[in-house]
Design a protein around this motif. Structure first.
Motif, PDB file in Angstrom:
ATOM      1  N   PRO A  25       0.826  -1.206   0.000  1.00  0.00           N
ATOM      2  CA  PRO A  25       0.000   0.000   0.000  1.00  0.00           C
ATOM      3  C   PRO A  25       0.869   1.269   0.000  1.00  0.00           C
ATOM      4  CG  PRO A  25       0.005  -1.057   2.163  1.00  0.00           C
ATOM      5  CD  PRO A  25       0.723  -1.983   1.240  1.00  0.00           C
ATOM      6  N   PRO A  26       0.312   2.367  -0.504  1.00  0.00           N
ATOM      7  CA  PRO A  26      -1.028   2.469  -1.091  1.00  0.00           C
ATOM      8  C   PRO A  26      -1.008   2.054  -2.559  1.00  0.00           C
ATOM      9  CG  PRO A  26      -0.006   4.618  -1.050  1.00  0.00           C
ATOM     10  CD  PRO A  26       0.980   3.682  -0.406  1.00  0.00           C
ATOM     11  N   TRP A  27      -2.069   1.373  -2.991  1.00  0.00           N
ATOM     12  CA  TRP A  27      -2.184   0.998  -4.390  1.00  0.00           C
ATOM     13  C   TRP A  27      -3.657   0.918  -4.783  1.00  0.00           C
ATOM     14  CZ3 TRP A  27      -4.789  -3.558  -5.473  1.00  0.00           C
ATOM     15  CH2 TRP A  27      -4.936  -4.457  -4.410  1.00  0.00           C
ATOM     16  N   THR A  46      -4.837  -8.378   2.054  1.00  0.00           N
ATOM     17  CA  THR A  46      -6.226  -7.972   1.873  1.00  0.00           C
ATOM     18  C   THR A  46      -6.330  -7.085   0.642  1.00  0.00           C
ATOM     19  OG1 THR A  46      -5.955  -6.022   3.283  1.00  0.00           O
ATOM     20  CG2 THR A  46      -6.760  -8.037   4.344  1.00  0.00           C
ATOM     21  N   ALA A  47      -7.527  -7.012   0.107  1.00  0.00           N
ATOM     22  CA  ALA A  47      -7.801  -6.143  -1.034  1.00  0.00           C
ATOM     23  C   ALA A  47      -9.286  -5.803  -1.010  1.00  0.00           C
ATOM     24  CB  ALA A  47      -7.425  -6.819  -2.350  1.00  0.00           C
ATOM     25  N   TRP A  48      -9.623  -4.701  -1.668  1.00  0.00           N
ATOM     26  CA  TRP A  48     -11.013  -4.270  -1.779  1.00  0.00           C
ATOM     27  C   TRP A  48     -11.381  -4.149  -3.249  1.00  0.00           C
ATOM     28  CZ3 TRP A  48     -14.513  -3.181   2.207  1.00  0.00           C
ATOM     29  CH2 TRP A  48     -13.986  -3.256   3.514  1.00  0.00           C
ATOM     30  N   LEU A  49     -12.520  -4.737  -3.618  1.00  0.00           N
ATOM     31  CA  LEU A  49     -13.045  -4.608  -4.974  1.00  0.00           C
ATOM     32  C   LEU A  49     -14.274  -3.712  -4.927  1.00  0.00           C
ATOM     33  CD1 LEU A  49     -11.266  -7.223  -5.295  1.00  0.00           C
ATOM     34  CD2 LEU A  49     -12.912  -7.934  -7.035  1.00  0.00           C
ATOM     35  N   THR A  50     -14.292  -2.720  -5.811  1.00  0.00           N
ATOM     36  CA  THR A  50     -15.417  -1.795  -5.873  1.00  0.00           C
ATOM     37  C   THR A  50     -15.993  -1.800  -7.274  1.00  0.00           C
ATOM     38  OG1 THR A  50     -14.340  -0.372  -4.223  1.00  0.00           O
ATOM     39  CG2 THR A  50     -16.197   0.560  -5.464  1.00  0.00           C
ATOM     40  N   ALA A  76      -8.126  -2.322  -4.913  1.00  0.00           N
ATOM     41  CA  ALA A  76      -7.260  -1.412  -4.160  1.00  0.00           C
ATOM     42  C   ALA A  76      -6.959  -1.969  -2.780  1.00  0.00           C
ATOM     43  CB  ALA A  76      -7.931  -0.041  -4.035  1.00  0.00           C
ATOM     44  N   ASP A  77      -6.011  -1.326  -2.112  1.00  0.00           N
ATOM     45  CA  ASP A  77      -5.671  -1.716  -0.742  1.00  0.00           C
ATOM     46  C   ASP A  77      -6.742  -1.254   0.240  1.00  0.00           C
ATOM     47  OD1 ASP A  77      -4.774   1.016  -1.242  1.00  0.00           O
ATOM     48  OD2 ASP A  77      -3.937   0.935   0.787  1.00  0.00           O
ATOM     49  N   ALA A  78      -7.484  -0.201  -0.134  1.00  0.00           N
ATOM     50  CA  ALA A  78      -8.557   0.323   0.713  1.00  0.00           C
ATOM     51  C   ALA A  78      -9.561   1.035  -0.187  1.00  0.00           C
ATOM     52  CB  ALA A  78      -8.002   1.285   1.757  1.00  0.00           C
TER      53      ALA A  78
END
Length: 313
Positions: A25-27, A46-50, A76-78
């Motif tokens: 991070p950040p990415w 961990t990763a976040w999909l939006t 993304a990382d967050a």
């Protein structure tokens, strides 16, 4: 062959794009490649999909996501991290100002990222083309489907993790088959979940009457089917067959057959060695003219125009 097997046989990986990503991070990556289907496995971190519309979803180790195109999404990382990288059609990777990043961020065989020891490790497998005969399956998927870790999938993920960075003869075929196998297990888990609401065509396969009708139509599209002949073969009345078939499938038997024939023809048109007459006979139209007329009426373009578009793509 059951409905899921038939659709997956159509949508098989052939030289799929596979990549391991190592990120600190950040990415944040904006995925706008338009690919019909992408599998994302979180191996570490961990990763976040939006999705383009919807709330962010967190991936934890072992979780797997299916992203259905062509809608874009962000990984993304967050959730609040601004996009720094764009992945476009053909898996072209660039910064938001257009600078190409493939070489700069390369970390070895099928490996890429902003750190050689990234806290987050993701495996990505992308189907870059879609078979027309698999459209029912793809259209039934939500834009983003996330399934939690499952011990039954661990051997597959372990094998994919090991093979994705291997450089050996025939490696692309090995990776294609592993990706297909993982995709099958994910789709089967989604379609058969206890609280699920599977699409009508999937539920129809288990109906004693409609399931048999579907198999007769789809396994032999070249046969000169009529509703009367189909009903006679199933030992039911025309009205009973039409009523139950339409209720479960969402279309009459002949409308479903027409759609299946034209989807099959669209896939066959991708093979330049097949003449239009040969394709017409294979999918149940007596002449190239009859196929062209139906194709234009339903799909809005001629077989020649479709073939040219597929060739250009």
């Amino acid at each position: 062959m059951d409905a899921l097997a038939a659709l997956l046989n159509a949508q098989r990986a052939r030289g799929a794009f596979l990549l391991r990503s190592l990120m600190d991070p950040p990415w944040s990556m904006l995925i706008e490649d338009g690919a019909p289907l992408t599998v994302v496995v979180l191996a570490r971190g961990t990763a976040w999909l939006t999705p383009a519309s919807g709330a962010p979803v967190e991936l934890t180790p072992g979780a797997v996501a299916l992203a259905r195109g062509p809608s874009p999404y962000t990984v993304a990382d967050a959730p609040g991290t601004p996009a720094q990288i764009s992945i476009g059609p053909g898996q072209v990777c660039a910064s938001l100002d257009g600078t190409r990043l493939e070489e700069r961020m390369s970390q070895g065989v099928r490996t890429w990222g902003n750190s050689p020891d990234g806290r987050t490790v993701m495996l990505t497998g992308t189907y870059e083309t879609a078979a027309e005969t698999a459209r029912d399956l793809l259209d039934a998927l939500p834009p983003l489907l996330v399934l939690p870790a499952d011990t039954a999938r661990e051997p597959l993920i372990t094998a994919l993790t090991a093979e994705i960075t291997t450089d050996a003869p025939g490696q692309s075929a090995v990776l294609d088959r592993l990706l297909d196998l993982l995709t099958v297990t994910l789709l089967r888990a989604w379609l058969t979940r206890p609280d699920g609401d599977p699409p009508g065509w999937y539920r129809a396969q288990s109906d004693p009457l409609v399931g048999r009708a579907l198999r007769l139509l789809e396994h032999n599209p070249a046969h000169p089917w009529t509703v009367d002949a189909l009903a006679a073969g199933l030992s039911v009345s025309r009205s009973t067959l039409t009523r139950r078939f339409t209720a479960l499938v969402g279309a009459s038997p002949m409308a479903h057959l027409t759609r299946h024939r034209l989807n099959l023809a669209a896939d066959l048109l991708a093979d330049p060695s097949l003449t239009l007459d040969a394709i017409a006979r294979r999918v149940g139209y007596g002449t190239a003219f009859a196929l062209s007329t139906a194709f234009k009426r339903v799909r809005g373009l001629t077989p020649a125009e479709h073939r040219a578009a597929v060739g250009a793509a």
